[in-house]
Design a protein around this motif. Structure first.
Motif, PDB file in Angstrom:
ATOM      1  N   ARG A   1       2.320  -1.650  -4.696  1.00  0.00           N
ATOM      2  CA  ARG A   1       2.143  -1.190  -6.126  1.00  0.00           C
ATOM      3  C   ARG A   1       1.063   0.491  -5.679  1.00  0.00           C
ATOM      4  O   ARG A   1       1.266   1.457  -6.345  1.00  0.00           O
TER       5      ARG A   1
ATOM      6  N   ILE B   1       3.621   3.177  -5.249  1.00  0.00           N
ATOM      7  CA  ILE B   1       4.154   3.966  -5.113  1.00  0.00           C
ATOM      8  C   ILE B   1       3.132   4.284  -6.316  1.00  0.00           C
ATOM      9  O   ILE B   1       3.264   5.839  -6.451  1.00  0.00           O
TER      10      ILE B   1
ATOM     11  N   ASP C   1       2.643   7.728  -4.104  1.00  0.00           N
ATOM     12  CA  ASP C   1       3.284   8.726  -4.017  1.00  0.00           C
ATOM     13  C   ASP C   1       4.005   9.453  -5.210  1.00  0.00           C
ATOM     14  O   ASP C   1       3.443  10.912  -4.828  1.00  0.00           O
ATOM     15  N   VAL C   2       3.673   8.752  -6.521  1.00  0.00           N
ATOM     16  CA  VAL C   2       4.638   9.170  -7.423  1.00  0.00           C
ATOM     17  C   VAL C   2       3.455   9.943  -8.292  1.00  0.00           C
ATOM     18  O   VAL C   2       4.067  10.568  -9.423  1.00  0.00           O
TER      19      VAL C   2
ATOM     20  N   VAL D   1      10.228  -3.081  -3.024  1.00  0.00           N
ATOM     21  CA  VAL D   1      10.226  -1.756  -3.259  1.00  0.00           C
ATOM     22  C   VAL D   1      10.796  -1.781  -4.514  1.00  0.00           C
ATOM     23  O   VAL D   1      10.290  -0.852  -5.260  1.00  0.00           O
TER      24      VAL D   1
ATOM     25  N   VAL E   1       9.983  -0.518  -8.008  1.00  0.00           N
ATOM     26  CA  VAL E   1      10.331   0.746  -9.150  1.00  0.00           C
ATOM     27  C   VAL E   1      11.378   0.855  -9.979  1.00  0.00           C
ATOM     28  O   VAL E   1      11.022   1.324 -10.734  1.00  0.00           O
TER      29      VAL E   1
ATOM     30  N   ARG F   1      13.315   8.084  -6.065  1.00  0.00           N
ATOM     31  CA  ARG F   1      11.697   7.512  -6.492  1.00  0.00           C
ATOM     32  C   ARG F   1      11.531   6.527  -5.302  1.00  0.00           C
ATOM     33  O   ARG F   1       9.942   6.606  -4.543  1.00  0.00           O
ATOM     34  N   ALA F   2      12.470   5.558  -5.138  1.00  0.00           N
ATOM     35  CA  ALA F   2      12.380   3.904  -3.872  1.00  0.00           C
ATOM     36  C   ALA F   2      12.165   4.924  -2.718  1.00  0.00           C
ATOM     37  O   ALA F   2      12.002   4.191  -1.831  1.00  0.00           O
TER      38      ALA F   2
ATOM     39  N   LEU G   1       9.187   5.815   0.147  1.00  0.00           N
ATOM     40  CA  LEU G   1       8.521   4.366   0.388  1.00  0.00           C
ATOM     41  C   LEU G   1       9.566   3.595   0.996  1.00  0.00           C
ATOM     42  O   LEU G   1       8.537   2.753   2.077  1.00  0.00           O
TER      43      LEU G   1
END
Length: 282
Positions: free
Chosen positions: A13, A16, A19-20, A58, A62, A96-97, A100
């Motif tokens: 988490r 993520i 990165d996001v 992951v 996501v 999005r994933a 990572l």
């Protein structure tokens, strides 16, 4: 290695979020929200696969609606062109994933690949390859998962699960005898049940530890091959022995043949080239 699934989830988490943050604006800007897509995770370099179990978490974190079909597993020998898994669902979620998943799996697979080579070099000998605390901050869990997948043994996870008296501890404490005495007093006072390992830098220090006792493991740090053999003979099985320092693929066999119980290598996690993987739409 026993891994706390909540710890892994928390780390994912945070990664993520890093990165996001407030959104994957590249995907939000260019890919329709409802678009469905598929992708394959491809191997581009021979090695040992690691991190598949983390990648599955992951994708689920996501977007739990993503459908992942796993083909290969952690610990598998892989070759260029292999397909590790396929994923289908929201194109935005896959994007999005993607990074990572690749960052984690590429580094973990690089560690597992290097570890497996060292393990294979000593597989027929009664010695364990050990990892260390020379890990990437906030990525230690994954790196130690990778060394275990490669065939090494996890040594200690951190400062909390074992006592290791290294050179600076010994110097700050006032010498080997003082360091051991204070450690035994600490364990008696706190009621903690922790193994004690002490670092030695030469045969004279090995003799001193043998005179004092009170430890479980003697580390033989940067000893020559001849001195390793001499130290193992002196110790004579009274304590576990661990060789450490400048362990390479070319030296590990000689070190193992001295009769030590364990060989620790920081290079398993801190001098690693990531394995080349990619996630491609199809």
């Amino acid at each position: 290695m026993e891994v706390n699934p909540h710890e892994v989830s928390d780390l994912i988490r945070l990664a993520i979020l890093e990165d996001v943050a407030d959104g994957d604006h590249s995907s939000l800007a260019s890919v329709p929200a409802g678009k469905q897509q598929k992708a394959r995770l491809l191997v581009k370099q021979d090695g040992v696969l690691a991190g598949v179990s983390v990648a599955l978490q992951v994708f689920a974190e996501v977007d739990p609606n993503l459908e992942v079909s796993q083909i290969l597993h952690d610990g598998d020998a892989i070759r260029k062109g292999d397909i590790v898994l396929t994923v289908s669902g929201s194109a935005q979620s896959i994007l999005r994933a993607e990074r990572l998943v690749l960052n984690i799996m590429q580094r973990m697979s690089g560690i597992a690949t290097h570890t497996r080579r060292l393990v294979d070099a000593i597989r027929d000998l009664p010695v364990k390859l050990l990892d260390t605390r020379k890990t990437t901050p906030n990525f230690r869990v994954f790196e130690k998962m990778a060394t275990a997948i490669g065939g090494a043994h996890n040594h200690r996870m951190g400062l909390y699960d074992m006592i290791m008296l290294k050179d600076n501890h010994i110097d700050y404490a006032g010498g080997i005898e003082a360091a051991i005495r204070k450690t035994r007093e600490y364990l008696d006072r706190t009621g903690k049940n922790l193994k004690i390992e002490i670092e030695t830098r030469n045969l004279a220090e090995v003799d001193e530890v043998l005179r004092i006792g009170g430890v479980d493991i003697i580390m033989l740090d940067n000893f020559s091959i001849a001195d390793l053999r001499a130290a193992v003979e002196k110790i004579g099985g009274r304590f576990e022995t661990e060789a450490s320092g400048n362990i390479t693929e070319s030296s590990i066999r000689q070190v193992a043949e001295t009769g030590v119980d364990g060989i620790s290598s920081g290079a398993l996690t801190h001098q690693i080239n990531s394995l080349d993987l990619s996630l491609k739409a199809y």
